[in-house]
Each structure stands twice: as structure tokens, then as C-alpha cells.
Design a protein around this motif. Structure first.
Motif, mmCIF file in Angstrom:
data_model
loop_
_atom_site.group_PDB
_atom_site.id
_atom_site.type_symbol
_atom_site.label_atom_id
_atom_site.label_comp_id
_atom_site.label_asym_id
_atom_site.label_seq_id
_atom_site.Cartn_x
_atom_site.Cartn_y
_atom_site.Cartn_z
ATOM 1 N N ARG A 131 0.844 -1.197 0.000
ATOM 2 C CA ARG A 131 0.000 0.000 0.000
ATOM 3 C C ARG A 131 0.882 1.252 0.000
ATOM 4 O O ARG A 131 0.701 2.153 -0.793
ATOM 5 N N LEU A 149 8.402 9.780 10.512
ATOM 6 C CA LEU A 149 7.907 9.713 11.889
ATOM 7 C C LEU A 149 9.019 9.414 12.893
ATOM 8 O O LEU A 149 8.908 9.783 14.066
ATOM 9 N N ALA A 150 10.086 8.756 12.437
ATOM 10 C CA ALA A 150 11.233 8.535 13.339
ATOM 11 C C ALA A 150 11.854 9.881 13.681
ATOM 12 O O ALA A 150 12.225 10.141 14.839
ATOM 13 N N SER A 202 -6.615 8.793 10.958
ATOM 14 C CA SER A 202 -5.750 8.758 12.145
ATOM 15 C C SER A 202 -5.688 10.122 12.811
ATOM 16 O O SER A 202 -5.899 11.148 12.168
#
Ligand code: ADP
Length: 256
Positions: free
Chosen positions: A209, A220-221, A244
């Protein structure tokens, strides 16, 4: 006179020392293991675009004269993959800088900062973007540049992982001790079993995906490291009816 021999330590102390030493060694091994894994992941990620670039260069070399029609497509691939490498390297640099960054936490108006970022971001994306925050100052402790970077990265993801017409909301929620900055989207959402991993380097939900969407799994890290440097916390939950919610919680400045 005889030199004084060191007295043997109590057996209990030796046990304790040995245990402490073992714990230290285990922590060190763990860190080394993670670093090795990181280097191996980074090399793997860089190897893929390089292979594509080299493959297409060879194709042009071998067939370009006889079949010039292959050239534009190959150049397109080369351009796309070199751009991917550039982003990846920039992100790796961000990560290593964030590791050593010096932060000077200052009281700042997060509502004003969010208004600025949202106003700048809205014209760049198709999704309707709104801000739910008081007009009055909302003070929190943070580093202004880093908070800009955090909010922009979360908006980038909300934009990338949701359909073009689904709204994105930035929200500020305050308590006596904290200020929470939320970014809520109505995209595909993140399966519960993936939520704890998405802050790890190179982790991407469902490769098939995510592969349709440009990304390296480092965003995001980086965000998570920046949040930590701001003495904050980050969490992700499900949005209703879908999508989200990323929430960054910062400390409110001490009351004077
Ligand atoms: P990247 O977007 O470059 O892959 P990130 O570290 O920013 O890397 O995100 C890690 C993964 O988390 C993404 O690949 C995606 O699968 C998932 N993800 C992040 N943000 C969202 C979001 N808002 N909605 C759905 N999935 C998301």
C-alpha cells in the motif's frame, strides 16, 4: 613492612558488581545491534534507487542509438530515483542532526505557530485544512523551528495518506500542565497492530500500500526524536469515522 594487600570485597558486592556489569554489557550490545540494523536498512534503501539508475543508464548505453524511444522513459526513472535518494539522504541527515541537537526550550505561543503553518500549508494541498485553536495565546515549552518541522511532517503524512477531498483538522487542546497539538485526517488509517512500530526508522505500513506513495519510513522517526527533544510525547489513535489522529503533547510553561 609488607605492602597492604587489597581486602577482598564482600561476596554480595561482587555479585552486585557482576550483575551491573552484565546489564551494562547487554545495553551496549543492544545499542550496537540497533546501529548495525540501522546501517543495514539505510544501505538497503539506498541500494534500490542506485540499481534502478544504473540499470537505466546501461539500457540507454546499449539501446539508445538504435532505439532512441527508450531514452525519455529511462531518463524519467533516473530522475525519479535520484530524487528519492536525495530525500532519503536529507532525512538521514535530519536524523543524525536530531541525535546531537541542542535545544533551548522557550515558552512560545503554539496557537500562533499552528496558524502560521496552516496558512502556509493550505495552498499547497487539495484537502480542506482547518485549525481549531483559540485566538488567544496558547503557551507551551518548545523550540519554534522544531515544532514547525513536527507539524509540517504530520501534515505531509495526513496529506499523503488521505484522499484529495477529505478534510484535515489541526487542533489544540490544553490542560493545566500540557498543550496537545493534534493532526486528524480521514485517510485509510493505521491498523492497531502497526501503531507501535510506525515511529521506528524505515517502518512503513503494508509495503504494497505504502509503495504507491512516495516515502522512506523515516519521517515519523524524525518527528518522534524531535518531540522527545522538546520533552514531549507523541501518540497515534484512530479517528472517527476513519483515519488517524496524531497527538503531540508538550509541557505548559511553569506558572510564574
Ligand atoms: P513515510 O511516509 O516516508 O513512509 P513515515 O515515517 O512518515 O514514513 O511514516 C511511516 C508509515 O506510517 C508510512 O509509510 C505509512 O504507512 C504510515 N502513516 C504515517 N502517517 C500516516 C497517516 N496520516 N495515515 C495513514 N498512514 C500513515
Amino acid at each position: 613492612t609488607q605492602p597492604k594487600l587489597p581486602q577482598p570485597a564482600e561476596p554480595v558486592e561482587i555479585h552486585q558488581l557482576a550483575e551491573d556489569f552484565n546489564q551494562l554489557l547487554a545495553a551496549q550490545n543492544n545499542r550496537l545491534q540497533r546501529e548495525r540494523q540501522f546501517i543495514s536498512d539505510a544501505s538497503h534503501e539506498l541500494r534500490t534507487p542506485i540499481a534502478t539508475i544504473r540499470g537505466n543508464l546501461k539500457l540507454i548505453e546499449r539501446r539508445g542509438d538504435q532505439h532512441p524511444e527508450v531514452i525519455p522513459e529511462s531518463l524519467g526513472f533516473i530522475d525519479q530515483e535520484s530524487l528519492r535518494m536525495q530525500h532519503l539522504i536529507e532525512n538521514l541527515l535530519h536524523l543524525s542532526r536530531a541525535d546531537r541537537a541542542d535545544v533551548d526550550l522557550q515558552p512560545l505561543d503554539v496557537a500562533k505557530l499552528a496558524r502560521g503553518v496552516v496558512a502556509h500549508y493550505q495552498p499547497l494541498v487539495s484537502q480542506p485544512l482547518s485549525l481549531e485553536a483559540p485566538e488567544t495565546p496558547v503557551m507551551a515549552l518548545g523550540d519554534s523551528d522544531m515544532l514547525h518541522q513536527i507539524l509540517t511532517a504530520l501534515l505531509d503524512n495526513a496529506h499523503k495518506y488521505s484522499p484529495a477531498d477529505q478534510p484535515i483538522v489541526v487542533r489544540l487542546i490544553t490542560t493545566a500542565q500540557t498543550v496537545t497539538l493534534q493532526v486528524a485526517d480521514q485517510g485509510a488509517g493505521i491498523p492497531a497492530e502497526d501503531r507501535t512500530y510506525i515511529f521506528e526508522r524505515f517502518y512503513r505500513v503494508d509495503a504494497s500500500r505504502s509503495n504507491q506513495i512516495e516515502g522512506s519510513g523515516l519521517g515519523l522517526a524524525i518527528v518522534s526524536q524531535l518531540v522527545k527533544l522538546n520533552h514531549g510525547q507523541i501518540a497515534v489513535t484512530e479517528n472517527q469515522p476513519r483515519g488517524s489522529v496524531f497527538a503531540v503533547t508538550l509541557q505548559a510553561p511553569p506558572k510564574s
